[in-house]
Write a protein that holds these residues in place. Structure first.
Motif, PDB file in Angstrom:
ATOM      1  N   GLU A  92     -46.681 -14.691  37.560  1.00 61.59           N
ATOM      2  CA  GLU A  92     -46.605 -13.242  37.385  1.00 61.59           C
ATOM      3  C   GLU A  92     -45.338 -12.843  36.633  1.00 61.59           C
ATOM      4  O   GLU A  92     -45.336 -11.838  35.914  1.00 61.59           O
ATOM      5  N   ASN A  93     -44.257 -13.608  36.808  1.00 58.99           N
ATOM      6  CA  ASN A  93     -42.983 -13.331  36.115  1.00 58.99           C
ATOM      7  C   ASN A  93     -42.534 -14.609  35.414  1.00 58.99           C
ATOM      8  O   ASN A  93     -41.614 -15.294  35.861  1.00 58.99           O
ATOM      9  N   SER A  94     -43.222 -14.937  34.319  1.00 50.33           N
ATOM     10  CA  SER A  94     -43.028 -16.242  33.680  1.00 50.33           C
ATOM     11  C   SER A  94     -41.950 -16.244  32.606  1.00 50.33           C
ATOM     12  O   SER A  94     -41.650 -17.294  32.039  1.00 50.33           O
ATOM     13  N   ALA A  95     -41.360 -15.078  32.307  1.00 46.77           N
ATOM     14  CA  ALA A  95     -40.401 -15.013  31.200  1.00 46.77           C
ATOM     15  C   ALA A  95     -39.198 -15.925  31.447  1.00 46.77           C
ATOM     16  O   ALA A  95     -38.775 -16.674  30.551  1.00 46.77           O
ATOM     17  N   ASP A  96     -38.630 -15.879  32.659  1.00 46.62           N
ATOM     18  CA  ASP A  96     -37.466 -16.720  32.965  1.00 46.62           C
ATOM     19  C   ASP A  96     -37.799 -18.201  32.870  1.00 46.62           C
ATOM     20  O   ASP A  96     -36.983 -19.012  32.398  1.00 46.62           O
ATOM     21  N   PHE A  97     -39.013 -18.554  33.331  1.00 42.30           N
ATOM     22  CA  PHE A  97     -39.381 -19.972  33.284  1.00 42.30           C
ATOM     23  C   PHE A  97     -39.505 -20.467  31.855  1.00 42.30           C
ATOM     24  O   PHE A  97     -39.006 -21.548  31.504  1.00 42.30           O
ATOM     25  N   PHE A  98     -40.184 -19.696  30.995  1.00 41.03           N
ATOM     26  CA  PHE A  98     -40.372 -20.152  29.618  1.00 41.03           C
ATOM     27  C   PHE A  98     -39.038 -20.204  28.871  1.00 41.03           C
ATOM     28  O   PHE A  98     -38.824 -21.091  28.034  1.00 41.03           O
ATOM     29  N   ALA A  99     -38.136 -19.279  29.177  1.00 39.41           N
ATOM     30  CA  ALA A  99     -36.813 -19.338  28.551  1.00 39.41           C
ATOM     31  C   ALA A  99     -36.073 -20.600  28.995  1.00 39.41           C
ATOM     32  O   ALA A  99     -35.464 -21.307  28.172  1.00 39.41           O
ATOM     33  N   ILE A 152     -34.971 -23.769  26.597  1.00 36.56           N
ATOM     34  CA  ILE A 152     -33.569 -24.208  26.561  1.00 36.56           C
ATOM     35  C   ILE A 152     -33.481 -25.708  26.815  1.00 36.56           C
ATOM     36  O   ILE A 152     -32.808 -26.454  26.090  1.00 36.56           O
ATOM     37  N   GLY A 153     -34.170 -26.159  27.843  1.00 35.55           N
ATOM     38  CA  GLY A 153     -34.138 -27.579  28.179  1.00 35.55           C
ATOM     39  C   GLY A 153     -34.748 -28.443  27.101  1.00 35.55           C
ATOM     40  O   GLY A 153     -34.164 -29.468  26.692  1.00 35.55           O
ATOM     41  N   LEU A 154     -35.938 -28.068  26.590  1.00 34.89           N
ATOM     42  CA  LEU A 154     -36.623 -28.881  25.581  1.00 34.89           C
ATOM     43  C   LEU A 154     -35.812 -28.992  24.290  1.00 34.89           C
ATOM     44  O   LEU A 154     -35.663 -30.081  23.725  1.00 34.89           O
ATOM     45  N   ASN A 155     -35.294 -27.861  23.816  1.00 31.50           N
ATOM     46  CA  ASN A 155     -34.564 -27.891  22.549  1.00 31.50           C
ATOM     47  C   ASN A 155     -33.221 -28.599  22.689  1.00 31.50           C
ATOM     48  O   ASN A 155     -32.812 -29.353  21.792  1.00 31.50           O
ATOM     49  N   ALA A 156     -32.529 -28.354  23.813  1.00 30.78           N
ATOM     50  CA  ALA A 156     -31.245 -29.019  24.013  1.00 30.78           C
ATOM     51  C   ALA A 156     -31.420 -30.531  24.089  1.00 30.78           C
ATOM     52  O   ALA A 156     -30.664 -31.308  23.475  1.00 30.78           O
ATOM     53  N   VAL A 157     -32.416 -30.985  24.820  1.00 31.74           N
ATOM     54  CA  VAL A 157     -32.659 -32.425  24.966  1.00 31.74           C
ATOM     55  C   VAL A 157     -33.098 -33.030  23.638  1.00 31.74           C
ATOM     56  O   VAL A 157     -32.671 -34.144  23.268  1.00 31.74           O
ATOM     57  N   ALA A 158     -33.938 -32.309  22.891  1.00 32.44           N
ATOM     58  CA  ALA A 158     -34.420 -32.842  21.614  1.00 32.44           C
ATOM     59  C   ALA A 158     -33.275 -33.011  20.620  1.00 32.44           C
ATOM     60  O   ALA A 158     -33.173 -34.037  19.926  1.00 32.44           O
ATOM     61  N   VAL A 166     -29.717 -21.711  35.007  1.00 30.00           N
ATOM     62  CA  VAL A 166     -29.489 -21.212  33.640  1.00 30.00           C
ATOM     63  C   VAL A 166     -29.865 -19.736  33.511  1.00 30.00           C
ATOM     64  O   VAL A 166     -30.128 -19.266  32.404  1.00 30.00           O
ATOM     65  N   LYS A 167     -29.907 -19.015  34.621  1.00 24.56           N
ATOM     66  CA  LYS A 167     -30.373 -17.635  34.603  1.00 24.56           C
ATOM     67  C   LYS A 167     -29.586 -16.741  33.636  1.00 24.56           C
ATOM     68  O   LYS A 167     -30.198 -15.941  32.905  1.00 24.56           O
ATOM     69  N   PRO A 168     -28.234 -16.805  33.570  1.00 24.85           N
ATOM     70  CA  PRO A 168     -27.513 -15.931  32.620  1.00 24.85           C
ATOM     71  C   PRO A 168     -27.949 -16.151  31.173  1.00 24.85           C
ATOM     72  O   PRO A 168     -28.201 -15.196  30.439  1.00 24.85           O
ATOM     73  N   LEU A 169     -28.057 -17.423  30.761  1.00 24.44           N
ATOM     74  CA  LEU A 169     -28.479 -17.713  29.392  1.00 24.44           C
ATOM     75  C   LEU A 169     -29.936 -17.306  29.177  1.00 24.44           C
ATOM     76  O   LEU A 169     -30.290 -16.760  28.123  1.00 24.44           O
ATOM     77  N   ALA A 170     -30.781 -17.555  30.184  1.00 23.47           N
ATOM     78  CA  ALA A 170     -32.195 -17.175  30.074  1.00 23.47           C
ATOM     79  C   ALA A 170     -32.346 -15.663  29.959  1.00 23.47           C
ATOM     80  O   ALA A 170     -33.199 -15.163  29.207  1.00 23.47           O
ATOM     81  N   TRP A 171     -31.506 -14.914  30.700  1.00 19.69           N
ATOM     82  CA  TRP A 171     -31.571 -13.458  30.641  1.00 19.69           C
ATOM     83  C   TRP A 171     -31.253 -12.964  29.242  1.00 19.69           C
ATOM     84  O   TRP A 171     -31.903 -12.062  28.707  1.00 19.69           O
ATOM     85  N   THR A 172     -30.244 -13.566  28.617  1.00 20.98           N
ATOM     86  CA  THR A 172     -29.864 -13.173  27.260  1.00 20.98           C
ATOM     87  C   THR A 172     -30.992 -13.448  26.261  1.00 20.98           C
ATOM     88  O   THR A 172     -31.330 -12.606  25.421  1.00 20.98           O
ATOM     89  N   ILE A 173     -31.573 -14.621  26.380  1.00 12.70           N
ATOM     90  CA  ILE A 173     -32.661 -14.988  25.463  1.00 12.70           C
ATOM     91  C   ILE A 173     -33.858 -14.061  25.664  1.00 12.70           C
ATOM     92  O   ILE A 173     -34.488 -13.596  24.697  1.00 12.70           O
ATOM     93  N   ASN A 174     -34.216 -13.762  26.925  1.00 13.91           N
ATOM     94  CA  ASN A 174     -35.339 -12.866  27.191  1.00 13.91           C
ATOM     95  C   ASN A 174     -35.068 -11.454  26.680  1.00 13.91           C
ATOM     96  O   ASN A 174     -35.988 -10.768  26.208  1.00 13.91           O
ATOM     97  N   ALA A 175     -33.841 -10.997  26.792  1.00 13.50           N
ATOM     98  CA  ALA A 175     -33.510  -9.657  26.297  1.00 13.50           C
ATOM     99  C   ALA A 175     -33.734  -9.575  24.786  1.00 13.50           C
ATOM    100  O   ALA A 175     -34.291  -8.589  24.279  1.00 13.50           O
ATOM    101  N   ILE A 176     -33.302 -10.612  24.057  1.00 11.53           N
ATOM    102  CA  ILE A 176     -33.524 -10.628  22.603  1.00 11.53           C
ATOM    103  C   ILE A 176     -35.017 -10.700  22.288  1.00 11.53           C
ATOM    104  O   ILE A 176     -35.520 -10.013  21.383  1.00 11.53           O
ATOM    105  N   ALA A 177     -35.755 -11.531  23.053  1.00 16.44           N
ATOM    106  CA  ALA A 177     -37.199 -11.660  22.824  1.00 16.44           C
ATOM    107  C   ALA A 177     -37.920 -10.333  23.102  1.00 16.44           C
ATOM    108  O   ALA A 177     -38.796  -9.919  22.329  1.00 16.44           O
TER     109      ALA A 177
END
Length: 436
Positions: free
Chosen positions: A54-61, A65-71, A149-160
């Motif tokens: 129901e609130n998937s924005a934080d999870f996808f952010a 973050i994890g996928l791109n950082a690891v890649a 990673v909630k602070p960083l996820a919040w920033t990314i979601n705000a921009i999205a």
């Protein structure tokens, strides 16, 4: 660092990336119906998955973050760790100016292939096999990572979200289940062997009650057997013997003057007890339900339930009787071919692999199921196969008249007083002219 240490780091990064990949697919693909059942059985993890969906924005952010950082980290570590070894191996056969570039591309290709296979493709395919089971297994660590990673996820979601608003993109998810969704689930269950073919037909027929109108399942006017107030005892006895119905309409002089109905049981009890014959009068005639021919079968079921009746008279807009329908007729519609009593009483008889004999009064929906035809054009203008033929021909048909539709030839073989009694339907192998 040694080659072994670099390989261990690459392995850890691949496992980390595979965790994010498998979590992303499983949590997005887990079906709400199954999760609700698991939650009702007491599994708290299922509740967490439902809330996350129901609130998937934080999870996808967090996942991105994890996928791109690891890649990025994996590519950097892998390229720097493997390039010297590829340069040494290739140096045994080539010592040109392109040696360093070739070693770079070789190390890049190996690391990319490892990440594609073991960090992306294989984990996602595993998650798709049983998304609910995988989602329950990963929900707790995923919840912990989201908090981390909630602070960083919040920033990314705000921009999205700002981007979505600029381009007026609706991000609300439509979770309504339509008939097509349920039909697809039923078809998938039948293909998987969970549902038997007959059970599949039952379920589809139940949902069709909302679309099929009363005339598609009623007994037509010309086939209705009724009593009149002035009818003789002998005539009534003959009708009861010839037509073993449980209920008979009672009319004044003709069928359009309906008074009510009588239950055959009441008459037979008096006859068996050798009592005076049952008199057709106001005290013995029961009230009958009168309905318009525009009702759907689902609406009629509601009226039967509300009135506690099992029989209704169907009238048209001119208040003329067009037929009668009972609760048994609706049940026959739901049960389909399974409820057919004798082969000679069936409206659709298969002659061979490519031809059928079909009664003219057969509902169009039954013809669609029997022949596998998806749709009849302008179906709102008719209810039966005879109506379809007359609509296409634009005239009163004669024997040997025919039309072609969806690779089938519908030929009139028997007419009874302008009524299409029977048709021969043949599957065509080659196209033919449209109408004759």
């Amino acid at each position: 660092m040694s080659l072994f240490q670099n390989l261990v780091i690459i392995l850890v990064l691949i496992l980390t990336s595979s965790f994010f990949s498998i979590s992303e697919i499983a949590l997005a693909g887990a079906r709400k119906i199954k999760l609700k059942l698991l939650a009702e059985s007491g599994d708290e993890r299922a509740d967490k998955v439902l809330k996350l969906q129901e609130n998937s924005a934080d999870f996808f952010a967090t996942s991105q973050i994890g996928l791109n950082a690891v890649a990025i980290l994996g590519g950097s570590v892998g390229e720097s760790a493997l390039r010297p070894y590829f340069a040494n191996w290739l140096g045994m056969v080539y010592q040109g100016v392109w040696l360093d570039s070739i070693a770079f591309f070789a190390s890049f290709a190996v690391v990319t292939l490892l990440f594609i296979l073991y960090a992306d493709l294989i984990p996602k395919r595993i998650a798709m096999i049983n998304p609910e089971k995988v989602a329950l297994a990963v929900i707790n660590p995923v919840t912990w990572l989201i908090r981390l990673v909630k602070p960083l996820a919040w920033t990314i979601n705000a921009i999205a979200n700002l981007t979505f608003r600029l381009f007026k993109v609706n991000t609300a998810r439509d979770d309504n289940i339509t008939f097509d969704d349920i039909s697809a689930i039923v078809d998938a269950g039948a293909e998987a062997g969970v549902l038997q073919e007959q059970e599949q037909h039952f379920i589809e027929n139940v949902f069709e009650l909302e679309e099929r109108t009363v005339p598609s399942s009623m007994t037509a006017r010309e086939d209705v057997v009724f009593f009149t107030l002035g009818e003789s005892e002998e005539s009534i006895r003959h009708k009861i013997a010839d037509y073993p119905y449980s209920k008979f309409l009672v009319c004044n002089e003709h069928i359009d003057q309906v008074i009510g109905y009588v239950d055959t049981k009441d008459i037979l009890v008096r006859i068996l007890n050798q009592q005076s014959f049952f008199q057709l009068n106001e005290s013995t005639i029961r009230n009958v339900l009168i309905i318009p021919d525009t009702l759907t079968l689902s609406e009629l079921l509601d009226k039967f339930r509300a009135s506690n009746e099992k029989m209704a008279v169907v009238i048209n807009e001119y208040a003329l009787v067009v037929g009668v329908i009972t609760l048994s007729d609706i049940m026959m519609t739901v049960m389909g071919d399974w409820a057919a009593a004798e082969p000679e009483d069936q409206q659709i008889i298969r002659r061979d692999e490519h031809s059928w004999l079909i009664d003219g009064i057969t509902p169009i929906d039954d013809v669609k199921h029997a022949l596998g035809i998806e749709e009849f054009a302008d179906w709102e203008h008719y209810e039966t196969l005879a109506g379809f033929i007359m609509y296409r021909l634009r005239k009163i048909p004669r024997p040997a008249d025919w039309v072609e539709h969806e690779g089938y030839k519908f030929e009139v073989v028997d007419i009874d007083h302008y009524k299409i009694d029977q048709l021969l339907v043949t599957r065509l192998e080659k196209p033919v002219p449209t109408e004759q």
